[in-house]
Design an enzyme around this catalytic site. Structure first.
Site, PDB file in Angstrom:
ATOM      1  N   SER A 138       0.833  -1.210   0.000  1.00  0.00           N
ATOM      2  CA  SER A 138       0.000   0.000   0.000  1.00  0.00           C
ATOM      3  C   SER A 138       0.859   1.248   0.000  1.00  0.00           C
ATOM      4  CB  SER A 138      -0.933   0.024   1.209  1.00  0.00           C
ATOM      5  OG  SER A 138      -1.692   1.239   1.168  1.00  0.00           O
ATOM      6  N   LYS A 192      -4.059  -6.910   3.792  1.00  0.00           N
ATOM      7  CA  LYS A 192      -4.168  -5.775   2.853  1.00  0.00           C
ATOM      8  C   LYS A 192      -5.639  -5.483   2.538  1.00  0.00           C
ATOM      9  CE  LYS A 192      -3.471  -2.486   0.067  1.00  0.00           C
ATOM     10  NZ  LYS A 192      -3.212  -2.380  -1.327  1.00  0.00           N
ATOM     11  N   HIS A 195      -6.994  -3.615   5.391  1.00  0.00           N
ATOM     12  CA  HIS A 195      -6.436  -2.261   5.287  1.00  0.00           C
ATOM     13  C   HIS A 195      -7.304  -1.421   4.342  1.00  0.00           C
ATOM     14  CE1 HIS A 195      -4.206   0.666   2.871  1.00  0.00           C
ATOM     15  NE2 HIS A 195      -3.427   0.890   3.926  1.00  0.00           N
ATOM     16  N   ASN A 196      -7.644  -1.988   3.194  1.00  0.00           N
ATOM     17  CA  ASN A 196      -8.441  -1.237   2.225  1.00  0.00           C
ATOM     18  C   ASN A 196      -9.859  -0.996   2.729  1.00  0.00           C
ATOM     19  OD1 ASN A 196      -6.158  -1.398   0.642  1.00  0.00           O
ATOM     20  ND2 ASN A 196      -7.260  -1.895  -1.221  1.00  0.00           N
ATOM     21  N   GLU A 199      -9.608   1.759   4.926  1.00  0.00           N
ATOM     22  CA  GLU A 199      -9.414   2.941   4.056  1.00  0.00           C
ATOM     23  C   GLU A 199     -10.784   3.481   3.594  1.00  0.00           C
ATOM     24  OE1 GLU A 199      -6.325   2.360   0.942  1.00  0.00           O
ATOM     25  OE2 GLU A 199      -7.864   2.933  -0.489  1.00  0.00           O
TER      26      GLU A 199
HETATM   27  N1  LIG Z   1      -2.624   1.787  -8.380  1.00  0.00           N
HETATM   28  C1  LIG Z   1      -2.524   1.748  -7.063  1.00  0.00           C
HETATM   29  O1  LIG Z   1      -2.541   2.770  -6.347  1.00  0.00           O
HETATM   30  C2  LIG Z   1      -2.370   0.435  -6.370  1.00  0.00           C
HETATM   31  C3  LIG Z   1      -2.486  -0.761  -7.075  1.00  0.00           C
HETATM   32  N2  LIG Z   1      -2.291  -1.951  -6.433  1.00  0.00           N
HETATM   33  C4  LIG Z   1      -2.385  -3.210  -7.164  1.00  0.00           C
HETATM   34  O2  LIG Z   1      -1.162  -3.386  -7.874  1.00  0.00           O
HETATM   35  C5  LIG Z   1      -1.376  -4.069  -9.128  1.00  0.00           C
HETATM   36  C6  LIG Z   1      -0.850  -3.206 -10.257  1.00  0.00           C
HETATM   37  O3  LIG Z   1      -1.546  -1.981 -10.232  1.00  0.00           O
HETATM   38  P1  LIG Z   1      -1.244  -0.825 -11.298  1.00  0.00           P
HETATM   39  O4  LIG Z   1       0.210  -0.558 -11.345  1.00  0.00           O
HETATM   40  O5  LIG Z   1      -2.193   0.279 -10.958  1.00  0.00           O
HETATM   41  O6  LIG Z   1      -1.584  -1.480 -12.700  1.00  0.00           O
HETATM   42  P2  LIG Z   1      -2.929  -2.082 -13.310  1.00  0.00           P
HETATM   43  O7  LIG Z   1      -3.758  -2.718 -12.250  1.00  0.00           O
HETATM   44  O8  LIG Z   1      -3.568  -1.049 -14.161  1.00  0.00           O
HETATM   45  O9  LIG Z   1      -2.343  -3.260 -14.246  1.00  0.00           O
HETATM   46  C7  LIG Z   1      -1.603  -2.972 -15.397  1.00  0.00           C
HETATM   47  C8  LIG Z   1      -0.483  -3.977 -15.577  1.00  0.00           C
HETATM   48  O10 LIG Z   1      -1.009  -5.314 -15.676  1.00  0.00           O
HETATM   49  C9  LIG Z   1      -0.474  -5.905 -16.871  1.00  0.00           C
HETATM   50  N3  LIG Z   1      -1.395  -6.911 -17.367  1.00  0.00           N
HETATM   51  C10 LIG Z   1      -2.737  -6.800 -17.481  1.00  0.00           C
HETATM   52  N4  LIG Z   1      -3.249  -7.947 -17.975  1.00  0.00           N
HETATM   53  C11 LIG Z   1      -2.210  -8.791 -18.148  1.00  0.00           C
HETATM   54  C12 LIG Z   1      -2.102 -10.116 -18.617  1.00  0.00           C
HETATM   55  N5  LIG Z   1      -3.170 -10.829 -18.980  1.00  0.00           N
HETATM   56  N6  LIG Z   1      -0.872 -10.672 -18.686  1.00  0.00           N
HETATM   57  C13 LIG Z   1       0.209  -9.973 -18.296  1.00  0.00           C
HETATM   58  N7  LIG Z   1       0.173  -8.716 -17.846  1.00  0.00           N
HETATM   59  C14 LIG Z   1      -1.029  -8.133 -17.773  1.00  0.00           C
HETATM   60  C15 LIG Z   1      -0.308  -4.745 -17.790  1.00  0.00           C
HETATM   61  O11 LIG Z   1       0.522  -5.078 -18.866  1.00  0.00           O
HETATM   62  P3  LIG Z   1       0.443  -4.240 -20.247  1.00  0.00           P
HETATM   63  O12 LIG Z   1       1.240  -2.986 -20.029  1.00  0.00           O
HETATM   64  O13 LIG Z   1       1.028  -5.137 -21.259  1.00  0.00           O
HETATM   65  O14 LIG Z   1      -1.013  -3.946 -20.500  1.00  0.00           O
HETATM   66  C16 LIG Z   1       0.287  -3.735 -16.851  1.00  0.00           C
HETATM   67  O15 LIG Z   1       1.641  -3.979 -16.606  1.00  0.00           O
HETATM   68  C17 LIG Z   1      -2.881  -4.324  -9.176  1.00  0.00           C
HETATM   69  O16 LIG Z   1      -3.139  -5.619  -8.697  1.00  0.00           O
HETATM   70  C18 LIG Z   1      -3.465  -3.277  -8.239  1.00  0.00           C
HETATM   71  O17 LIG Z   1      -4.696  -3.665  -7.673  1.00  0.00           O
HETATM   72  C19 LIG Z   1      -1.939  -2.012  -5.111  1.00  0.00           C
HETATM   73  C20 LIG Z   1      -1.795  -0.869  -4.376  1.00  0.00           C
HETATM   74  C21 LIG Z   1      -2.053   0.440  -4.935  1.00  0.00           C
HETATM   75  O1  LIG Z   2      -4.883  -0.558  -2.661  1.00  0.00           O
HETATM   76  C1  LIG Z   2      -4.935   0.641  -2.668  1.00  0.00           C
HETATM   77  C2  LIG Z   2      -4.294   1.461  -1.621  1.00  0.00           C
HETATM   78  O2  LIG Z   2      -3.789   0.708  -0.625  1.00  0.00           O
HETATM   79  C3  LIG Z   2      -5.734   1.356  -3.729  1.00  0.00           C
HETATM   80  O3  LIG Z   2      -5.552   2.717  -3.635  1.00  0.00           O
HETATM   81  C4  LIG Z   2      -7.143   0.937  -3.586  1.00  0.00           C
HETATM   82  O4  LIG Z   2      -7.292  -0.237  -4.380  1.00  0.00           O
HETATM   83  C5  LIG Z   2      -8.167   1.893  -4.087  1.00  0.00           C
HETATM   84  O5  LIG Z   2      -9.369   1.203  -3.949  1.00  0.00           O
HETATM   85  P1  LIG Z   2     -10.715   1.606  -4.664  1.00  0.00           P
HETATM   86  O6  LIG Z   2     -10.379   1.861  -6.128  1.00  0.00           O
HETATM   87  O7  LIG Z   2     -11.599   0.430  -4.465  1.00  0.00           O
HETATM   88  O8  LIG Z   2     -11.181   2.865  -3.970  1.00  0.00           O
END
Ligand SMILES: NC(=O)C1=CN([C@@H]2O[C@H](COP(=O)(O)OP(=O)(O)OC[C@H]3O[C@@H](n4cnc5c(N)ncnc54)[C@H](OP(=O)(O)O)[C@@H]3O)[C@@H](O)[C@H]2O)C=CC1
Ligand SMILES: O=C(CO)[C@H](O)[C@H](O)COP(=O)(O)O
Length: 486
Positions: A138, A192, A195-196, A199
């Site tokens: 997070s 986690k 945590h969410n 949140e």
């Molecule tokens: N964004 C945030 O603030 C937070 C996100 N997370 C979690 O972290 C993870 C990554 O989040 P985030 O960085 O936002 O990115 P996304 O959740 O938007 O995922 C995008 C990534 O996933 C890849 N991808 C999607 N489908 C596939 C597939 N079938 N095979 C291989 N690769 C694939 C994409 O590759 P390509 O570029 O080729 O499309 C890209 O690298 C998620 O699980 C999310 O829930 C956790 C904490 C905070």
């Molecule tokens: O994991 C997170 C932080 O710790 C993301 O910010 C969270 O997934 C946001 O959740 P939502 O889109 O459901 O509001």
């Protein structure tokens, strides 16, 4: 520095990251900035190329275009962080990786996986001699780069080699890493998830406080932003209060209006809050603050229902005439703090219940400790929660810790004024109200649940227990109404 061109295999990288969207990209940079040689890979090459092009000077990256080259570029036992979309994408990446791995290699899923998926994946990989670590991360984009809070599960053995690396890149509070071993299989992702959920509750409570100040005082967004900035210097100090002050003071460049006033009032979600509520129901743990927060998002997005109700359902309220502005602001602050303690207390109950059910042995004090920095719910009062569990690791109710009993007791009259005032004047405060109802319910010497048991026995012979002796009983309601042992 870039250690190899795509296609070459050096086997020198100490850690690998696959999935280089906002989170994975910044985690990879964080590893590199901390001196690790980082293998990087993404399904599509462009993200890998731009990471190396834009940030190759921050450390040593080993980019690969194919999964085969990526795996080959890692030293053994390999440590691979998967940071892709939760669900099918994560399974797809694991399925591609596993045939290329060797006994003892560690696969870390750092996305927001649903914990039953993590349990399933951990079982499958363990059967193949691999370690699978479901890890909560997070802190969003910035946290991933500068130091997130990290919640790894899996085997203790995997933590021995992986833990020091994760601790090094995590946030630090008073020199203590915001990363620790959580527990077996799905424990990290479960924590986690909660945590969410917390949140969601925290954000809803802040939104209700904003609405109370707006409707009660007729204050502008900027004025309310200043109130939040003041609150952020006291017990409520937290990342979410800090960004709330910032957001409320932000002006929309196009219209010159307060930014918050031009944002559509329909809150979305990716699903971790919903999972938390579903699990709360499964475990029978009343996480009412999280549930109300999740349902409040659903209500906000219920456009047909809202359109049918706006201007149709009578408000039947009188204006809220507040004579003492400062006293009202202080009441809202105290009510917010008390409601927040309830939400955390309920979330920690949920962790305890899951830990008992799944045999995870989660240390709640340690969870509060690793949430003090890096994560979205980081807050000054998490120190108090850590201290409470240090006083009593088996504390049955966080609210019953002497510090929190005192802190909430101090605000309870203010809390009642705010919740009753909101009800009288038609300001929706689902999370404030349900938290107060929980507080009154959990402290009640006797609950009307006795009547529910009697009703159940009446219509369905579901039996009941008595207050005055052991055993289970049934009354012959449609007969002579004598009582029988069940
Ligand atoms: N964004 C945030 O603030 C937070 C996100 N997370 C979690 O972290 C993870 C990554 O989040 P985030 O960085 O936002 O990115 P996304 O959740 O938007 O995922 C995008 C990534 O996933 C890849 N991808 C999607 N489908 C596939 C597939 N079938 N095979 C291989 N690769 C694939 C994409 O590759 P390509 O570029 O080729 O499309 C890209 O690298 C998620 O699980 C999310 O829930 C956790 C904490 C905070
Ligand atoms: O994991 C997170 C932080 O710790 C993301 O910010 C969270 O997934 C946001 O959740 P939502 O889109 O459901 O509001």
């Amino acid at each position: 520095m870039v250690d190899n061109a795509p296609g070459t295999q050096t086997g020198t990288a100490q850690i690998g990251v696959t999935g280089l969207a906002v989170m994975g990209r910044n985690l990879a940079r964080n590893f590199a900035r901390n001196g690790y040689t980082v293998a990087v890979h993404n399904r599509s090459w462009a993200k890998t190329a731009s990471l190396v092009e834009d940030h190759g000077d921050e450390g040593t990256f080993v980019p690969s275009e194919s999964v085969e080259d990526f795996v080959a570029s890692l030293e053994r036992p390999r440590k691979i962080v998967v940071m892709v979309k939760a669900g099918a994408a994560t399974d797809a990446v694991i399925d591609e990786l596993v045939p290329l791995l060797e006994e003892g290699d560690i696969v870390v899923d750092a996305g927001n996986a649903h914990f039953p998926d993590t349990v399933r994946r951990e079982n499958a990989l363990r059967a193949q001699g691999l370690h699978f670590v479901g890890s909560g991360v997070s802190g969003g984009e910035e946290g991933a780069l500068l130091g997130p809070s990290i919640m790894p599960g899996g085997t203790r053995e995997s933590y021995e080699s992986l833990g020091p690396i994760l601790e090094k890149i995590s946030a630090k509070v008073d020199g203590v890493p915001c990363c620790t071993y959580v527990g077996p299989d799905g424990a990290g992702h479960f924590v986690k998830m909660v945590h969410n959920g917390i949140e969601y509750a925290d954000m809803q409570l802040i939104a209700e406080a904003y609405d109370l100040l707006k409707q009660g005082l007729g204050a502008s967004a900027a004025e309310i932003g200043q109130i939040f900035a003041d609150w952020n210097t006291g017990d409520l100090e937290s990342f979410l209060i800090e960004i709330t002050a910032d957001v409320l003071q932000h002006v929309d460049a196009e219209t010159g209006s307060a930014f918050v006033d031009i944002v559509l009032d329909q809150a979305e979600q990716k699903g971790t809050g919903r999972w938390t509520v579903q699990n709360g129901l499964d475990l029978g743990v009343p996480i009412t603050g999280i549930a109300e927060a999740t349902f409040a998002r659903a209500l906000s997005g219920g456009v047909p229902q809202r359109e049918a109700a706006v201007g149709t359902l009578p408000a039947a309220t009188t204006p809220w005439e507040i004579t003492d502005r400062d006293a009202f602001v202080e009441d809202v602050r105290l009510a917010l703090y008390a409601s927040k303690v309830v939400a955390y207390s309920q979330g920690f109950d949920q962790i305890a219940a899951a830990s008992a059910q799944f045999g995870w042995d989660i240390d709640r004090g340690a969870m509060a400790r690793i949430w003090r920095g890096g994560c979205i719910i980081r807050a000054r009062f998490l120190n108090r929660i850590t201290e409470a569990y240090e006083r009593d690791a088996n504390l049955p109710l966080l609210l019953a810790d002497p510090y929190f009993t005192g802190a909430v007791g101090n605000g309870v009259e203010a809390w009642r004024r705010i919740v009753s005032g909101a009800a009288l004047h038609g300001v929706p405060t689902p999370a404030f109200s349900s938290s107060l109802a929980y507080y009154d319910g959990v402290r009640a010497e006797r609950l009307p649940a006795a009547l529910i048991q009697a009703q159940r026995d009446f219509f369905g012979a579901h039996t009941y227990r008595r207050t005055d002796r052991e055993g289970t009983f049934h009354t012959l309601w449609s007969g002579d109404r004598t009582e029988q042992p069940a």
